[in-house]
Write an enzyme that holds these catalytic residues in place. Sequence first.
Site, PDB file in Angstrom:
ATOM      1  N   LYS A 256       0.829  -1.213   0.000  1.00 45.94           N
ATOM      2  CA  LYS A 256       0.000   0.000   0.000  1.00 45.94           C
ATOM      3  C   LYS A 256       0.858   1.255   0.000  1.00 45.94           C
ATOM      4  CE  LYS A 256      -1.408   1.692   3.707  1.00 45.94           C
ATOM      5  NZ  LYS A 256      -1.289   2.784   4.701  1.00 45.94           N
ATOM      6  N   CYS A 326     -19.030   5.959   5.888  1.00 47.49           N
ATOM      7  CA  CYS A 326     -18.964   4.505   6.013  1.00 47.49           C
ATOM      8  C   CYS A 326     -17.950   4.143   7.093  1.00 47.49           C
ATOM      9  CB  CYS A 326     -18.584   3.883   4.664  1.00 47.49           C
ATOM     10  SG  CYS A 326     -18.927   2.107   4.559  1.00 47.49           S
TER      11      CYS A 326
END
Length: 407
Positions: A256, A326
């Site tokens: 990442k 979210c």
Amino acid sequence: MCNAVWCFRITSPYFSQNMTAVTRGSEKLDRCTVAASLRSRRRDADVFSSMAVKVEKEEARVSQKTASLSSPDGRQDLFQLATAQPKLESDALSLSSHGRRRRQVKVEYDEGGSSTKTEHWEPPDWKKQLGHIREMRSSRDAPVDSMGAEKCYDTEALANVSVRRFQVLVSLMLSSQTKDQVTAAAMQKLKAHGCTAEKLLSTDDETLGKLIYPVGFWRNKVKYLKMTAAVLMKDYGGDIPDNVEELVRLPGVGPKMAHLAMDIAWDQVSGIGVDTHVHRIANRLGWLMKPNKNPEATRKALQEWLPRDLWSEINWLLVGFGQQVCLPINPLCSMCLNQHCCPSAHQSSPAKLLRVRSLHSPCPASSFQAKTESGQETVVKEERKNEEPQNVKPTTQGRKHKRKIKH
């Protein structure tokens, strides 16, 4: 002379007994061979009779079709029968030559060639969901927008590009398992101290730990920063590698961080940076063929169907969306534009949702509303306690008095 020997053998009793034994055995063998030959002849006769019947039927059919030669259909049927008749004759000849008809192998061909086309899978409503997320993220007021890795490097170091790239990598290493607010505060201390590979190498572990505290796993990150700075000074002159393979080899740098470093520092899109927010939201929206628990598997699954021109945008979109709407626990599904097209909507929302306000507002939920509503809930709980009747417990004196009466 030969005739005399032969007559002696026939008249001799010894040779006559042996000859009878031989003849008896030979008779048995002759009977078996005769029976086998009769069976094979019967089979051949049956086959020939069946073939003869077929030929007679075909000849009768040809004779019936000769009357309709004037019509084009009749000509076509006659042509088919004419082509079929030599085939029957050739079959009969093959039977007569080989005795038995060989079994023909049926060959089947696939229509469309041998190459198989693999269907390109993609989520059914992903474009609609992505448009709603862009609308909810239009204000760009999430923590990642102001305190992410793109905003943490020193603006005064723009002249020295290698220092800027090194600070981007350091901010990405500190952001693992850490909120953006804490990462930004740690980067402010490091920039004031001097955030270069050479400076970090000359800083002792205790001082460096105080500078980056309280980032997650700060003790391990102190070791990783010192080791990475040593490798960069030795092999790259204080700069960072320009490819994912060499970035991943650095201590404390994962896939990442490597893909985000390539995008932010080198302005090259090499892959999707999947952190905890992107991993969670991709599973909730149904953007994966099979839900998984591994962010690296999520990255590979997203890159299989998501267009490459969206790889750089998808990270900051989903990260900010995960920070505001979210949420990991108790997501605000009632304030999300995807609540009618999300397969996970209202599955893990709180029992008492916050007040639904305008969906086009810049921030979906404010801390002020949460505080006021939590305050109202506490007032309601206190009023309920006051209204409930209090159960008076018996005193110890009454209990003693009862015991005395019993005795």
